[in-house]
Motif scaffolding. Structure first.
Motif, PDB file in Angstrom:
ATOM      1  N   GLU A  18     -18.482   4.068  31.700  1.00  0.00           N
ATOM      2  CA  GLU A  18     -19.505   5.034  31.277  1.00  0.00           C
ATOM      3  C   GLU A  18     -20.889   4.611  31.760  1.00  0.00           C
ATOM      4  N   VAL A  19     -21.192   3.317  31.666  1.00  0.00           N
ATOM      5  CA  VAL A  19     -22.500   2.831  32.129  1.00  0.00           C
ATOM      6  C   VAL A  19     -22.642   3.066  33.632  1.00  0.00           C
ATOM      7  N   LEU A  20     -21.604   2.754  34.391  1.00  0.00           N
ATOM      8  CA  LEU A  20     -21.648   2.984  35.836  1.00  0.00           C
ATOM      9  C   LEU A  20     -21.910   4.447  36.161  1.00  0.00           C
ATOM     10  N   GLN A  69     -23.686  -5.025  29.856  1.00  0.00           N
ATOM     11  CA  GLN A  69     -24.146  -3.696  30.228  1.00  0.00           C
ATOM     12  C   GLN A  69     -25.663  -3.623  30.347  1.00  0.00           C
ATOM     13  N   VAL A  70     -26.378  -4.332  29.492  1.00  0.00           N
ATOM     14  CA  VAL A  70     -27.837  -4.299  29.544  1.00  0.00           C
ATOM     15  C   VAL A  70     -28.333  -4.912  30.848  1.00  0.00           C
ATOM     16  N   ALA A  71     -27.757  -6.049  31.220  1.00  0.00           N
ATOM     17  CA  ALA A  71     -28.152  -6.701  32.469  1.00  0.00           C
ATOM     18  C   ALA A  71     -27.870  -5.818  33.677  1.00  0.00           C
ATOM     19  N   LEU A  88     -30.031   2.566  27.244  1.00  0.00           N
ATOM     20  CA  LEU A  88     -28.602   2.628  26.949  1.00  0.00           C
ATOM     21  C   LEU A  88     -28.322   3.260  25.594  1.00  0.00           C
ATOM     22  N   CYS A  89     -29.110   2.875  24.578  1.00  0.00           N
ATOM     23  CA  CYS A  89     -28.841   3.353  23.227  1.00  0.00           C
ATOM     24  C   CYS A  89     -29.428   4.736  22.964  1.00  0.00           C
ATOM     25  N   GLY A  90     -30.351   5.146  23.796  1.00  0.00           N
ATOM     26  CA  GLY A  90     -30.795   6.535  23.767  1.00  0.00           C
ATOM     27  C   GLY A  90     -31.756   6.918  22.675  1.00  0.00           C
ATOM     28  N   ASP A  91     -32.261   5.953  21.847  1.00  0.00           N
ATOM     29  CA  ASP A  91     -33.159   6.348  20.780  1.00  0.00           C
ATOM     30  C   ASP A  91     -34.563   6.622  21.306  1.00  0.00           C
ATOM     31  N   ALA A  92     -34.912   5.997  22.407  1.00  0.00           N
ATOM     32  CA  ALA A  92     -36.217   6.240  23.024  1.00  0.00           C
ATOM     33  C   ALA A  92     -36.059   6.001  24.516  1.00  0.00           C
ATOM     34  N   PRO A  93     -35.532   6.976  25.226  1.00  0.00           N
ATOM     35  CA  PRO A  93     -35.238   6.797  26.657  1.00  0.00           C
ATOM     36  C   PRO A  93     -36.416   6.215  27.406  1.00  0.00           C
ATOM     37  N   ALA A  94     -36.155   5.148  28.117  1.00  0.00           N
ATOM     38  CA  ALA A  94     -37.202   4.447  28.848  1.00  0.00           C
ATOM     39  C   ALA A  94     -37.623   5.232  30.081  1.00  0.00           C
TER      40      ALA A  94
END
Length: 370
Positions: A18-20, A69-71, A88-94
């Motif tokens: 999913e990350v990919l 996944q973060v790295a 990744l967590c989507g609470d505050a998209p960077a």
């Protein structure tokens, strides 16, 4: 601290696939528990690999690597750790600065190009150096000389014709890199053999330092208390072979890993009328193997490897000699990979593996006891 953020466990729980997909990594192919292919940062072909369960990743070109996944998001999108976690967590998209990302990828591609140019230059230099060694070596024959005496100590007395790819350097420097510098560790006579590439041109020399006062004829080389191998290859060997004997009209190729093993089979006339070539090392004979989940030694060739040894078109039967003095499962899997590659690329070819016996290589059977 940010790395104590409870969302870190959430991020690490996101499936790697999913990350990919979310960061737009494409073109990877399955290789057992991993996926390999072009690097999403520098674009390096077949240089990037990621473990699909453990999230370990690395590019062998630009050097990005990490273990979760973060790295991965940090490396590919150029984000800081906090921003990658938010992304990744989507609470505050960077916010991803497209210009900075473009600069990072341009730097990575430039670095890859520099490394490729350096590797190509080093390869050309090594091939040129091998050519100088070969041209300066003395021709030898079965009528005597140090090479014939060395082979006799290994239990090999050759019939005619004598392999034309064997020569002698009476006083040859043994040089290896140590501590970042090229160090001469030994000086003495050496048997040198030409490694020919698929086009027939020389690509490397195989060097064996000899000492006829020793039981098996190989020199004892020591540097700062550490024993060194008596054999070194200089140049480019990939896809090549030491073409010891190639009779006219031959359609069978017998190949061992080393010179002595292959010449043992030739001296015994194991297959009359066959060609006898040495494969230099198992990796060259097998090429890259595919990885399979739960199977460390798949025996299946990675057909994207275009630098492995492939027998010439005239070969209709290929016989690999399996020595028994190395890891049996790994050795057989590598040879099986090479056989399958050859049969896939040379339709109609038959390939087989002949085992020398547990715990020995073929030359051990004829070498006199010490």
């Amino acid at each position: 601290m940010v790395r104590d953020d409870p969302r870190l466990m959430e991020a690490k729980g996101i499936p790697v696939a999913e990350v990919l997909d979310r960061i737009g990594v494409t073109g990877l192919r399955a290789a057992g528990a991993e996926r390999v292919g072009p690097c999403p940062l520098c674009g390096g072909r077949d240089r990037f690999g990621i473990h699909m369960r453990r999230a370990l990743f690395q590019c062998r070109k630009c050097g990005i690597k990490g273990g979760d996944q973060v790295a991965l998001v940090q490396a590919v999108l150029g984000l800081s750790f906090p921003d990658a976690l938010k992304w990744l967590c989507g609470d505050a998209p960077a916010h991803i600065d497209p210009e900075e990302l473009a600069r990072r990828r341009a730097r990575a591609r430039a670095e890859e190009k520099r490394r490729e140019e350096y590797e190509a230059k080093a390869r050309r230099h090594a091939i040129e150096d091998a050519g100088r060694i070969w041209r300066g070596a003395l021709r030898v024959g079965p009528d005597g000389g140090m090479v014939a005496q060395y082979l006799a100590l290994r239990g090999v007395v050759l019939p005619e014709p004598w392999p034309p790819v064997l020569r002698l350097v009476p006083s040859h420097a043994y040089v290896k890199r140590h501590g970042g510098a090229a160090i001469q560790m030994h000086l003495g006579p050496a048997m040198v053999a030409l490694v020919q590439l698929p086009d027939g041109n020389g690509g490397a020399v195989h060097q064996t330092w000899i000492d006829l006062s020793r039981a098996k004829g190989k020199a004892c080389i020591d540097h700062e208390g550490a024993a060194q191998p008596s054999k070194l290859v200089r140049g480019s060997k990939k896809g090549g072979a030491i073409r010891l004997i190639t009779p006219a009209g031959a359609d069978t190729l017998v190949m061992g890993e080393g010179i002595e093993t292959t010449l043992t089979a030739y001296a015994a006339r194991a297959v009359p009328g066959a060609a006898y070539w040495a494969g230099v090392d198992l990796g060259n004979m097998s090429g890259r193997m595919l990885r399979e989940a739960g199977n460390r030694y798949s025996g299946r060739p990675d057909m994207d490897d275009d630098r492995a040894f492939v027998p010439p078109p005239w070969v209709r039967r290929l016989i690999f000699i399996q020595d028994g003095d190395s890891h049996p499962a790994a050795t057989r899997a590598k040879l099986l990979s090479g056989c399958r590659r050859a049969m896939a690329l040379r339709p109609g070819l038959r390939a087989q593996i002949v085992h020398a016996g547990d715990g020995v290589d073929l030359n051990d059977l004829v070498t006199p006891d010490e």
